[in-house]
Design a protein around this motif. Structure first.
Motif, PDB file in Angstrom:
ATOM      1  N   ALA A   1       0.820  -1.119  -0.134  1.00 27.55           N
ATOM      2  CA  ALA A   1      -0.034  -0.087   0.110  1.00 27.55           C
ATOM      3  C   ALA A   1       0.797   1.259   0.036  1.00 27.55           C
ATOM      4  O   ALA A   1       1.995   1.172   0.330  1.00 27.55           O
ATOM      5  CB  ALA A   1      -1.001   0.151   1.237  1.00 27.55           C
ATOM      6  N   LEU A   2       0.281   2.283  -0.665  1.00 34.21           N
ATOM      7  CA  LEU A   2       1.061   3.606  -0.641  1.00 34.21           C
ATOM      8  C   LEU A   2       0.644   4.237   0.825  1.00 34.21           C
ATOM      9  O   LEU A   2      -0.445   4.519   1.163  1.00 34.21           O
ATOM     10  CB  LEU A   2       0.855   4.371  -1.758  1.00 34.21           C
ATOM     11  N   PRO A   3       1.838   5.054   1.163  1.00 35.47           N
ATOM     12  CA  PRO A   3       1.499   6.143   2.423  1.00 35.47           C
ATOM     13  C   PRO A   3       0.544   7.075   1.998  1.00 35.47           C
ATOM     14  O   PRO A   3       0.371   7.547   0.761  1.00 35.47           O
ATOM     15  CB  PRO A   3       2.845   6.158   3.060  1.00 35.47           C
ATOM     16  N   TYR A   4       0.390   8.132   2.944  1.00 27.74           N
ATOM     17  CA  TYR A   4      -0.273   9.377   2.691  1.00 27.74           C
ATOM     18  C   TYR A   4       0.543  10.375   1.525  1.00 27.74           C
ATOM     19  O   TYR A   4       1.532  10.655   1.759  1.00 27.74           O
ATOM     20  CB  TYR A   4      -0.408  10.156   4.041  1.00 27.74           C
ATOM     21  N   LEU A   5      -0.400  10.422   0.360  1.00 33.23           N
ATOM     22  CA  LEU A   5       0.297  11.593  -0.698  1.00 33.23           C
ATOM     23  C   LEU A   5      -1.214  12.130  -1.192  1.00 33.23           C
ATOM     24  O   LEU A   5      -2.024  11.504  -1.028  1.00 33.23           O
ATOM     25  CB  LEU A   5       0.835  10.559  -1.651  1.00 33.23           C
ATOM     26  N   VAL A   6      -0.467  13.241  -1.801  1.00 33.05           N
ATOM     27  CA  VAL A   6      -1.754  14.095  -2.296  1.00 33.05           C
ATOM     28  C   VAL A   6      -1.634  14.119  -3.699  1.00 33.05           C
ATOM     29  O   VAL A   6      -0.664  14.397  -4.381  1.00 33.05           O
ATOM     30  CB  VAL A   6      -1.668  15.678  -1.853  1.00 33.05           C
ATOM     31  N   ALA A   7      -3.099  13.949  -4.442  1.00 37.95           N
ATOM     32  CA  ALA A   7      -3.122  13.719  -5.854  1.00 37.95           C
ATOM     33  C   ALA A   7      -2.900  15.039  -6.558  1.00 37.95           C
ATOM     34  O   ALA A   7      -3.283  16.089  -5.783  1.00 37.95           O
ATOM     35  CB  ALA A   7      -4.468  13.305  -6.179  1.00 37.95           C
ATOM     36  N   ALA A   8      -2.355  15.074  -7.719  1.00 37.53           N
ATOM     37  CA  ALA A   8      -1.955  16.321  -8.503  1.00 37.53           C
ATOM     38  C   ALA A   8      -2.827  15.960  -9.914  1.00 37.53           C
ATOM     39  O   ALA A   8      -2.750  17.197 -10.673  1.00 37.53           O
ATOM     40  CB  ALA A   8      -0.442  16.670  -8.742  1.00 37.53           C
TER      41      ALA A   8
ATOM     42  N   GLU B   1       4.825   8.694   8.655  1.00 39.87           N
ATOM     43  CA  GLU B   1       3.530   8.755   8.036  1.00 39.87           C
ATOM     44  C   GLU B   1       2.820   9.564   9.454  1.00 39.87           C
ATOM     45  O   GLU B   1       2.227  10.492   9.353  1.00 39.87           O
ATOM     46  CB  GLU B   1       2.820   8.048   7.555  1.00 39.87           C
ATOM     47  N   ALA B   2       2.953   8.659  10.549  1.00 39.53           N
ATOM     48  CA  ALA B   2       2.377   9.278  11.896  1.00 39.53           C
ATOM     49  C   ALA B   2       2.864  10.562  12.165  1.00 39.53           C
ATOM     50  O   ALA B   2       1.935  11.363  12.602  1.00 39.53           O
ATOM     51  CB  ALA B   2       2.445   8.096  12.809  1.00 39.53           C
ATOM     52  N   VAL B   3       4.161  10.721  12.082  1.00 35.41           N
ATOM     53  CA  VAL B   3       4.724  11.960  12.542  1.00 35.41           C
ATOM     54  C   VAL B   3       4.376  13.021  11.642  1.00 35.41           C
ATOM     55  O   VAL B   3       3.883  14.128  12.146  1.00 35.41           O
ATOM     56  CB  VAL B   3       6.064  12.113  12.511  1.00 35.41           C
ATOM     57  N   TYR B   4       4.164  12.987  10.556  1.00 35.33           N
ATOM     58  CA  TYR B   4       3.704  13.985   9.530  1.00 35.33           C
ATOM     59  C   TYR B   4       2.150  14.225   9.356  1.00 35.33           C
ATOM     60  O   TYR B   4       1.813  15.622   9.679  1.00 35.33           O
ATOM     61  CB  TYR B   4       3.985  13.525   8.179  1.00 35.33           C
ATOM     62  N   MET B   5       1.436  13.238   9.934  1.00 31.21           N
ATOM     63  CA  MET B   5      -0.038  13.597   9.959  1.00 31.21           C
ATOM     64  C   MET B   5      -0.145  14.306  11.346  1.00 31.21           C
ATOM     65  O   MET B   5      -1.106  15.220  11.425  1.00 31.21           O
ATOM     66  CB  MET B   5      -0.799  12.197  10.174  1.00 31.21           C
ATOM     67  N   LYS B   6       0.603  14.200  12.357  1.00 31.22           N
ATOM     68  CA  LYS B   6       0.570  14.682  13.496  1.00 31.22           C
ATOM     69  C   LYS B   6       0.793  16.324  13.576  1.00 31.22           C
ATOM     70  O   LYS B   6       0.062  17.142  14.055  1.00 31.22           O
ATOM     71  CB  LYS B   6       1.288  14.133  14.688  1.00 31.22           C
TER      72      LYS B   6
ATOM     73  N   ALA C   1      -0.794  22.017  12.660  1.00 27.51           N
ATOM     74  CA  ALA C   1      -0.761  23.102  11.942  1.00 27.51           C
ATOM     75  C   ALA C   1      -2.165  23.495  11.707  1.00 27.51           C
ATOM     76  O   ALA C   1      -2.545  24.677  11.601  1.00 27.51           O
ATOM     77  CB  ALA C   1       0.022  22.767  10.693  1.00 27.51           C
ATOM     78  N   GLU C   2      -2.971  22.468  11.442  1.00 28.85           N
ATOM     79  CA  GLU C   2      -4.262  23.003  11.016  1.00 28.85           C
ATOM     80  C   GLU C   2      -5.141  23.675  12.474  1.00 28.85           C
ATOM     81  O   GLU C   2      -5.837  24.513  12.350  1.00 28.85           O
ATOM     82  CB  GLU C   2      -5.276  21.783  10.867  1.00 28.85           C
ATOM     83  N   GLU C   3      -4.800  23.305  13.665  1.00 24.10           N
ATOM     84  CA  GLU C   3      -5.262  23.816  14.857  1.00 24.10           C
ATOM     85  C   GLU C   3      -4.702  25.221  14.974  1.00 24.10           C
ATOM     86  O   GLU C   3      -5.625  25.997  15.366  1.00 24.10           O
ATOM     87  CB  GLU C   3      -4.840  22.803  15.899  1.00 24.10           C
ATOM     88  N   GLU C   4      -3.537  25.402  14.637  1.00 26.33           N
ATOM     89  CA  GLU C   4      -3.028  26.843  14.912  1.00 26.33           C
ATOM     90  C   GLU C   4      -3.721  27.485  13.864  1.00 26.33           C
ATOM     91  O   GLU C   4      -4.006  28.718  14.092  1.00 26.33           O
ATOM     92  CB  GLU C   4      -1.372  26.741  14.408  1.00 26.33           C
ATOM     93  N   ARG C   5      -4.015  27.069  12.545  1.00 26.33           N
ATOM     94  CA  ARG C   5      -4.591  27.879  11.507  1.00 26.33           C
ATOM     95  C   ARG C   5      -5.978  28.356  12.009  1.00 26.33           C
ATOM     96  O   ARG C   5      -6.523  29.593  11.811  1.00 26.33           O
ATOM     97  CB  ARG C   5      -4.729  27.162  10.174  1.00 26.33           C
ATOM     98  N   ILE C   6      -6.661  27.494  12.488  1.00 30.76           N
ATOM     99  CA  ILE C   6      -8.053  27.676  12.847  1.00 30.76           C
ATOM    100  C   ILE C   6      -8.022  28.861  14.168  1.00 30.76           C
ATOM    101  O   ILE C   6      -8.859  29.653  14.099  1.00 30.76           O
ATOM    102  CB  ILE C   6      -8.828  26.271  13.550  1.00 30.76           C
TER     103      ILE C   6
END
Length: 243
Positions: free
Chosen positions: A93-100, A167-172, A177-182
């Motif tokens: 399986a592939l880890p977390y990646l974003v489509a382009a 992957e877990a570190v990156y997701m955390k 970052a999202e919490e700070e943005r909010i």
């Protein structure tokens, strides 16, 4: 011509003809002679990207990729069960990646066949080959750009377990970052409420004038006769002396 020269890594695709050939990245790679079709009766010893894999693609798979290649499945995952499990030896399986790609741009884990193949090549150390696959599409460079940070992180991983941990570190970090943005957004939208919160957080300072009659630091007042001898001194309190 570009794409005609034999690709150094063997690439296969199980194509169930569910995609529009004009939009299918797998179909374009086949036209460029970069990918070959594989039939349901064909047994494959290389890395196969599946939704049921328990291991992530990592540099530990480099030798398998180099000797046996990579295969992707161009279909709805509902059709995946039609492929005999005995024909698949190395599910990954592939880890977390974003489509382009133009259809799912910016969506996590919505990779096209071309992106999935390129990601597998990146993760197994075949960077030039990955860039060649992506170079076949106008949006290809965007995949490398938007995933640059996490791909660099994954490039340091040697095993599937390392990939999972990274992957877990990156997701955390993304969650934080999202919490700070909010918080920043809310502060900009409600500046008065944020100021009130800051004021409440400040420690309250006690004034000597507020001390009660039982205060241990209370000074004894002079008697009536002594009052006459006490000089009166006026003290100027400057604003900056307030704490």
């Amino acid at each position: 011509e570009k794409g005609v020269v034999k690709f150094p890594i063997t690439l296969y695709i199980w194509d169930f003809k569910q995609c529009d050939p004009k939009k299918c990245t797998g179909a374009k790679l086949k036209r460029l002679k970069l990918v070959e079709n594989i039939t349901l009766s064909h047994s494959f010893k290389g890395i196969v990207l599946t939704p049921t894999a328990t291991l992530k693609v990592s540099n530990a798979d480099r030798e398998i990729v180099e000797t046996c290649g990579i295969a992707v499945i161009e279909c709805s995952w509902a059709k995946f069960d039609k492929i005999p499990k005995t024909h698949i030896q190395n599910e990954r399986a592939l880890p977390y990646l974003v489509a382009a790609n133009t259809i799912n741009y910016g969506k996590p884990m919505k990779l096209s066949c071309a992106e999935a193949i390129a990601a597998t090549l990146f993760l197994t150390g075949f960077v030039d080959e990955a860039e060649q696959i992506l170079g076949s599409f106008k949006w290809g460079s965007a995949f490398s750009s938007i995933n640059e940070e996490i791909l660099d992180l994954f490039s340091e991983c040697k095993t599937s377990a390392d990939i999972v941990a990274a992957e877990a570190v990156y997701m955390k970090s993304m969650e934080q970052a999202e919490e700070e943005r909010i918080k920043r957004r809310d502060k900009m939208m409600n500046p008065s409420s944020s100021e009130d919160e800051d004021e409440e957080k400040k420690p309250k300072q006690e004034s000597s004038e507020e001390e009660g009659p039982d205060s241990e630091d209370k000074k004894e007042l002079p008697d009536a006769e002594d009052k006459k001898e006490v000089p009166i001194v006026k003290t100027e309190i400057k604003p900056e002396q307030h704490s």
